[in-house]
Design a protein around this motif. Structure first.
Motif, PDB file in Angstrom:
ATOM      1  N   TRP A 253       1.964  12.110  -9.533  1.00 56.47           N
ATOM      2  CA  TRP A 253       1.000  13.197  -9.601  1.00 56.47           C
ATOM      3  C   TRP A 253       1.728  14.536  -9.532  1.00 56.47           C
ATOM      4  CZ3 TRP A 253      -0.572  17.121  -6.274  1.00 56.47           C
ATOM      5  CH2 TRP A 253      -1.774  17.757  -6.618  1.00 56.47           C
ATOM      6  N   GLN A 254       2.651  14.630  -8.601  1.00 59.73           N
ATOM      7  CA  GLN A 254       3.384  15.886  -8.423  1.00 59.73           C
ATOM      8  C   GLN A 254       4.263  16.200  -9.625  1.00 59.73           C
ATOM      9  OE1 GLN A 254       2.734  17.497  -5.546  1.00 59.73           O
ATOM     10  NE2 GLN A 254       3.860  19.296  -6.255  1.00 59.73           N
ATOM     11  N   LEU A 255       4.970  15.199 -10.115  1.00 58.30           N
ATOM     12  CA  LEU A 255       5.828  15.401 -11.284  1.00 58.30           C
ATOM     13  C   LEU A 255       4.998  15.836 -12.482  1.00 58.30           C
ATOM     14  CD1 LEU A 255       8.280  12.393 -11.001  1.00 58.30           C
ATOM     15  CD2 LEU A 255       8.947  14.791 -11.210  1.00 58.30           C
ATOM     16  N   ASP A 256       3.912  15.132 -12.714  1.00 54.59           N
ATOM     17  CA  ASP A 256       3.071  15.447 -13.851  1.00 54.59           C
ATOM     18  C   ASP A 256       2.523  16.865 -13.725  1.00 54.59           C
ATOM     19  OD1 ASP A 256       2.409  13.698 -16.119  1.00 54.59           O
ATOM     20  OD2 ASP A 256       0.356  14.326 -15.698  1.00 54.59           O
ATOM     21  N   LEU A 257       2.105  17.210 -12.532  1.00 58.20           N
ATOM     22  CA  LEU A 257       1.551  18.548 -12.302  1.00 58.20           C
ATOM     23  C   LEU A 257       2.564  19.627 -12.618  1.00 58.20           C
ATOM     24  CD1 LEU A 257      -0.931  20.092 -10.974  1.00 58.20           C
ATOM     25  CD2 LEU A 257       0.519  20.196  -8.930  1.00 58.20           C
TER      26      LEU A 257
ATOM     27  N   MET B 104      10.992  15.687  -2.661  1.00 57.50           N
ATOM     28  CA  MET B 104      10.192  14.584  -2.137  1.00 57.50           C
ATOM     29  C   MET B 104      11.008  13.362  -1.737  1.00 57.50           C
ATOM     30  SD  MET B 104       6.826  14.828  -4.577  1.00 57.50           S
ATOM     31  CE  MET B 104       5.813  13.902  -3.420  1.00 57.50           C
ATOM     32  N   LEU B 105      12.224  13.260  -2.232  1.00 62.68           N
ATOM     33  CA  LEU B 105      13.044  12.089  -1.871  1.00 62.68           C
ATOM     34  C   LEU B 105      14.284  12.489  -1.074  1.00 62.68           C
ATOM     35  CD1 LEU B 105      12.843   9.897  -5.120  1.00 62.68           C
ATOM     36  CD2 LEU B 105      11.754   9.473  -2.920  1.00 62.68           C
TER      37      LEU B 105
ATOM     38  N   ARG C  96       0.834  -1.207   0.000  1.00 62.96           N
ATOM     39  CA  ARG C  96       0.000   0.000   0.000  1.00 62.96           C
ATOM     40  C   ARG C  96       0.870   1.258   0.000  1.00 62.96           C
ATOM     41  NH1 ARG C  96      -4.584  -2.396  -0.270  1.00 62.96           N
ATOM     42  NH2 ARG C  96      -4.861  -0.782  -1.851  1.00 62.96           N
ATOM     43  N   SER C  97       1.941   1.221   0.773  1.00 68.08           N
ATOM     44  CA  SER C  97       2.820   2.392   0.815  1.00 68.08           C
ATOM     45  C   SER C  97       3.489   2.615  -0.532  1.00 68.08           C
ATOM     46  CB  SER C  97       3.875   2.213   1.910  1.00 68.08           C
ATOM     47  OG  SER C  97       3.248   2.142   3.177  1.00 68.08           O
ATOM     48  N   LEU C  98       3.806   1.517  -1.198  1.00 66.43           N
ATOM     49  CA  LEU C  98       4.394   1.642  -2.535  1.00 66.43           C
ATOM     50  C   LEU C  98       3.408   2.302  -3.486  1.00 66.43           C
ATOM     51  CD1 LEU C  98       6.715   0.885  -4.518  1.00 66.43           C
ATOM     52  CD2 LEU C  98       5.501  -1.245  -4.944  1.00 66.43           C
ATOM     53  N   LEU C  99       2.160   1.857  -3.447  1.00 65.74           N
ATOM     54  CA  LEU C  99       1.149   2.473  -4.302  1.00 65.74           C
ATOM     55  C   LEU C  99       0.999   3.952  -3.988  1.00 65.74           C
ATOM     56  CD1 LEU C  99      -1.738  -0.198  -4.348  1.00 65.74           C
ATOM     57  CD2 LEU C  99       0.068   0.187  -6.040  1.00 65.74           C
ATOM     58  N   GLY C 100       0.981   4.257  -2.698  1.00 61.50           N
ATOM     59  CA  GLY C 100       0.802   5.651  -2.300  1.00 61.50           C
ATOM     60  C   GLY C 100       1.947   6.535  -2.740  1.00 61.50           C
ATOM     61  N   ALA C 101       3.168   6.074  -2.489  1.00 57.41           N
ATOM     62  CA  ALA C 101       4.335   6.876  -2.853  1.00 57.41           C
ATOM     63  C   ALA C 101       4.404   7.069  -4.365  1.00 57.41           C
ATOM     64  CB  ALA C 101       5.605   6.204  -2.340  1.00 57.41           C
ATOM     65  N   HIS C 102       4.124   6.013  -5.090  1.00 52.52           N
ATOM     66  CA  HIS C 102       4.153   6.102  -6.543  1.00 52.52           C
ATOM     67  C   HIS C 102       3.124   7.113  -7.040  1.00 52.52           C
ATOM     68  CE1 HIS C 102       2.904   4.871 -10.630  1.00 52.52           C
ATOM     69  NE2 HIS C 102       4.181   4.673 -10.804  1.00 52.52           N
ATOM     70  N   ALA C 103       1.904   7.003  -6.557  1.00 55.36           N
ATOM     71  CA  ALA C 103       0.847   7.907  -6.993  1.00 55.36           C
ATOM     72  C   ALA C 103       1.207   9.355  -6.668  1.00 55.36           C
ATOM     73  CB  ALA C 103      -0.481   7.524  -6.333  1.00 55.36           C
ATOM     74  N   ARG C 104       1.697   9.576  -5.474  1.00 56.97           N
ATOM     75  CA  ARG C 104       2.026  10.930  -5.037  1.00 56.97           C
ATOM     76  C   ARG C 104       3.147  11.523  -5.879  1.00 56.97           C
ATOM     77  NH1 ARG C 104       1.966  15.227  -3.966  1.00 56.97           N
ATOM     78  NH2 ARG C 104       2.050  16.423  -2.024  1.00 56.97           N
ATOM     79  N   LEU C 105       4.206  10.757  -6.088  1.00 56.33           N
ATOM     80  CA  LEU C 105       5.334  11.245  -6.875  1.00 56.33           C
ATOM     81  C   LEU C 105       4.918  11.545  -8.299  1.00 56.33           C
ATOM     82  CD1 LEU C 105       8.298   8.991  -5.698  1.00 56.33           C
ATOM     83  CD2 LEU C 105       8.371  11.478  -5.907  1.00 56.33           C
TER      84      LEU C 105
END
Lengths: 151, 151
Positions: free
Chosen positions: B29-33, B127-128, B18-27
Motif C-alpha cells: 500500500w505504501q509503495l503504491d501510494l 519500513m524495513l 496473519r502478520s505476513l498478510l499485514g506486513a505485505h498489505a502495508r508495504l
DNA sequence: ACGAAATAATTGCGGGTGCAACCAAATATG
DNA sequence: CATATTTGGTTGCACCCGCAATTATTTCGT
C-alpha cells in the motif's frame, strides 16, 4: 566512479522484501487453489467468514471487518453482498448507530467454515508449521509486526 | 468437552500468517501510494521496469518476466502493452525462437527507473532497514524462502 | 442547540487479474 | 518424416478491487 544506480537499498533489505513477496504469492495462490477446488470458496471469501466465525456472537461491524480483512470498505461491501447471496451471511442494522451495519454469520455459513477451515489449516500447516518450528514462527511474526507497528 | 472448532492450526502458525498478510498489505500500500503520487507509477509497473533494469542488456523474455514479477502471463502481456504505450518498454521478437518476445527497457524507461527507484528505496529503507537490523533481515529472508523452496 | 466536520456504508467507474481458449512455432514421439 | 505434444504469447471473459462521490447519521465546536 561507477554509476551503480541499480539500487541504493542494502541487498539485505531488497532480498527480504523479495522473499516476502514470494512467500505471500505462494501461500495465497495455494490457499486460493485448494479452497476453491475443495469448497468453491475464494480465499477472500473464506477470510471474511473466518473473522466472523472467530468473533463472539459471529457478527462484526462492516468497517471493523474491512480492517481485519485488509480490504477497502467498498470491496467489503460487495463481498458481503455476495456472501449474503450464498446464504452464509446476513446483514443486521446496528440498533445504537443507525448508520452502522453488522455482518452476521448464518448457521449455514458456520457449517461452511467448519468444513473449509480444515483445508485452510492443512495448507498453513504444510507450508508453515512443517517448515519452520514454533520458535521460528514466533520470531517471524515478531519481525513482520515490526513492519506494521507504529504507523 | 469443548467444540473448539475455531481453528486447528497452532496459534503460532496462524499468527505468523496473519502478520505476513499485514506486513505485505502495508508495504504494498505504501509503495503504491508513494510511487503513484511521486512518479505516476503503480508498484506493478515499477516492479516490471525494475526487473528489466536489473538485467544485463535491460531485456527479458516475457515468460521470464512474468515469473519474476509473480503475475500470470496474460497480466504481464497487458502490462507490457501499457508500458510500451508510455514509451518505457519496447517489444523485440526473439531471433532464435520465433514464438518468443523480449521486453526491452528504452532509454526513457531507464530514466524513469533512475528517478523512481529513489522513492522505492526510501520506502523499503524506512519500513524495513530502519526497523530490523541487517542480521534480522537475513534470517527473515531465510525463513520466508523456506515457505517457497522445494515446490 | 445548531451548523460544520467526521463517520458508515453503498455505488459508479476505470482499471487490473487470472483462467481458459486460441494461434503460431518448436520439440518430442512413433 | 509425419504427427502429437508442449511452449510462448495474446485475447475474451468474468470477476474483483480501490478511489471518489453520495447519502444518511452522528459527533464536535462554539
Amino acid at each position: 566512479m561507477q554509476e551503480c544506480a541499480s539500487s541504493k537499498v542494502k541487498t539485505a533489505t531488497l532480498g527480504a522484501f523479495r522473499s516476502l513477496l514470494g512467500a505471500h504469492a505462494r501461500l495465497l495462490w495455494q490457499l486460493d487453489l485448494e479452497l476453491n477446488e475443495s469448497h468453491g470458496l475464494s480465499f477472500a471469501d473464506f477470510e471474511v467468514l473466518l473473522h466472523l466465525y472467530a468473533t463472539e456472537g459471529g457478527e462484526l461491524r462492516l468497517s471493523e471487518l474491512a480492517e481485519l480483512a485488509l480490504v477497502s470498505r467498498s470491496a467489503l461491501s460487495r463481498r458481503i453482498d455476495s456472501l449474503v447471496g450464498q446464504g452464509w451471511v446476513s446483514r443486521r442494522s446496528c440498533p445504537t448507530d443507525r448508520r452502522g451495519t453488522f455482518a452476521v454469520l448464518t448457521d449455514i455459513g458456520r457449517l461452511k467454515v467448519d468444513e473449509s477451515v480444515v483445508t485452510h489449516d492443512a495448507v498453513l500447516t504444510r507450508m508453515l508449521s512443517k517448515r519452520l518450528g514454533d520458535e521460528d514462527l514466533g520470531t517471524l511474526q515478531k519481525m513482520l509486526d515490526e513492519v506494521v507497528d507504529r504507523q
